[in-house]
Design a protein around this motif. Structure first.
Motif, PDB file in Angstrom:
ATOM      1  N   PRO A 163       0.544  11.017  -3.543  1.00 24.26           N
ATOM      2  CA  PRO A 163       0.050   9.813  -2.872  1.00 24.26           C
ATOM      3  C   PRO A 163      -1.333  10.068  -2.279  1.00 24.26           C
ATOM      4  O   PRO A 163      -1.796  11.215  -2.233  1.00 24.26           O
ATOM      5  N   THR A 222       3.001   8.476  -7.402  1.00 21.13           N
ATOM      6  CA  THR A 222       3.682   9.031  -6.232  1.00 21.13           C
ATOM      7  C   THR A 222       5.122   9.387  -6.569  1.00 21.13           C
ATOM      8  O   THR A 222       5.619  10.458  -6.200  1.00 21.13           O
ATOM      9  N   LYS A 230       4.454  13.097  -7.048  1.00 20.60           N
ATOM     10  CA  LYS A 230       4.301  13.376  -5.613  1.00 20.60           C
ATOM     11  C   LYS A 230       2.827  13.547  -5.246  1.00 20.60           C
ATOM     12  O   LYS A 230       2.433  14.508  -4.607  1.00 20.60           O
ATOM     13  N   GLY A 275       9.263   8.547  -0.941  1.00 32.67           N
ATOM     14  CA  GLY A 275       8.682   7.214  -0.926  1.00 32.67           C
ATOM     15  C   GLY A 275       9.544   6.282  -0.098  1.00 32.67           C
ATOM     16  O   GLY A 275      10.765   6.211  -0.291  1.00 32.67           O
TER      17      GLY A 275
END
Length: 256
Positions: A141, A135, A139, A186
């Motif tokens: 997730p 993540t 990027k 995040g």
């Protein structure tokens, strides 16, 4: 104060649903949460009774994670949307982190939480570490980490597509394509997700299987074909005939 509509897609989620709902209580008491929407895909295990018992708004329709998320968002009235899986609960203090994010993001940055499993041990810790690293660096997730996004921004991106699999990957890809890497942030608090499916199939075997499906998806294999592979029974350590694993897989989204 901006208010949040929480959307929880469910399908026979009664064994896990109490956890996510309890983790939202403090946010309700503080007036941060406007409503909790349970978007159900036709449960027959008492999920709807649990949802209605705590005052959640129940929306019922055809099963399918992408379609359920979209249905829940369609009736939401909050300025922000929090998408949360039925087997994932937020750690105490999440509401302060969420409120700070909403104040600082100018409605153009979505937030995801750090993943942690509800089981101790090295294997769950390593898998969660890998998901959090992915993540941060790429990027990418997954839905197990939750998603906090302004309603206006969600609509601009086009919302969740009614895909049978990888609806989370599809949405995040569009989000990042629209706003770049800074479009996703995040958040410094954990989303604690159930590890049942990893325990049943084996942590690293599960990770490998998910990675193979993800690669196939990025090569252009239709999500309908991938869903057939994903939901197909497969032998597991706890269930040699694969039946329990297949049933759980239909209830859970693809994890990291």
């Amino acid at each position: 104060m901006s208010m949040i509509s929480v959307v929880i897609p469910t399908l026979n989620a009664a064994p896990h649903l109490a956890g996510p709902l309890c983790s939202l209580v403090e946010g309700m008491c503080q007036g941060l949460i406007k409503e909790v929407i349970v978007s159900d895909g036709g449960s027959d295990d008492g999920t709807s009774d649990i949802a209605e018992g705590v005052g959640a708004r129940l929306v019922v329709g055809a099963a399918g994670r992408g379609a359920q998320l979209a249905r829940g968002a369609a009736v939401a009235r909050g300025a922000w949307l929090l998408f949360l899986h039925a087997d994932t609960q937020l750690a105490p203090g999440w509401e302060r982190v969420a409120e700070r994010h909403m104040q600082e993001s100018y409605e153009r940055v979505a937030g995801v939480f750090r993943l942690r499993f509800d089981r101790p041990g090295l294997r769950p810790a390593l898998v969660a570490m890998g998901a959090n690293l992915r993540t941060a660096l790429f990027k990418r997730p997954y839905g197990d980490q939750g998603l906090l996004i302004a309603r206006r921004h969600y609509d601009d991106i086009g919302g969740f597509a009614p895909l049978p699999l990888f609806e989370d990957v599809d949405f995040i890809q569009r989000l990042v394509e629209r706003g770049g890497r800074r479009a996703l942030r995040g958040l410094p608090i954990t989303a604690i997700t159930a590890a049942d499916r990893y325990e049943a199939e084996g942590y690293f075997r599960r990770v490998g299987r998910n990675a193979a499906l993800r690669r196939a998806y990025r090569r252009g294999v239709p999500p309908t074909d991938l869903a057939e592979r994903y939901y197909a029974p497969s032998p597991t350590r706890l269930d040699p005939y694969g039946k329990a694993a297949a049933h759980r897989a239909r209830q859970d989204t693809l994890g990291p």
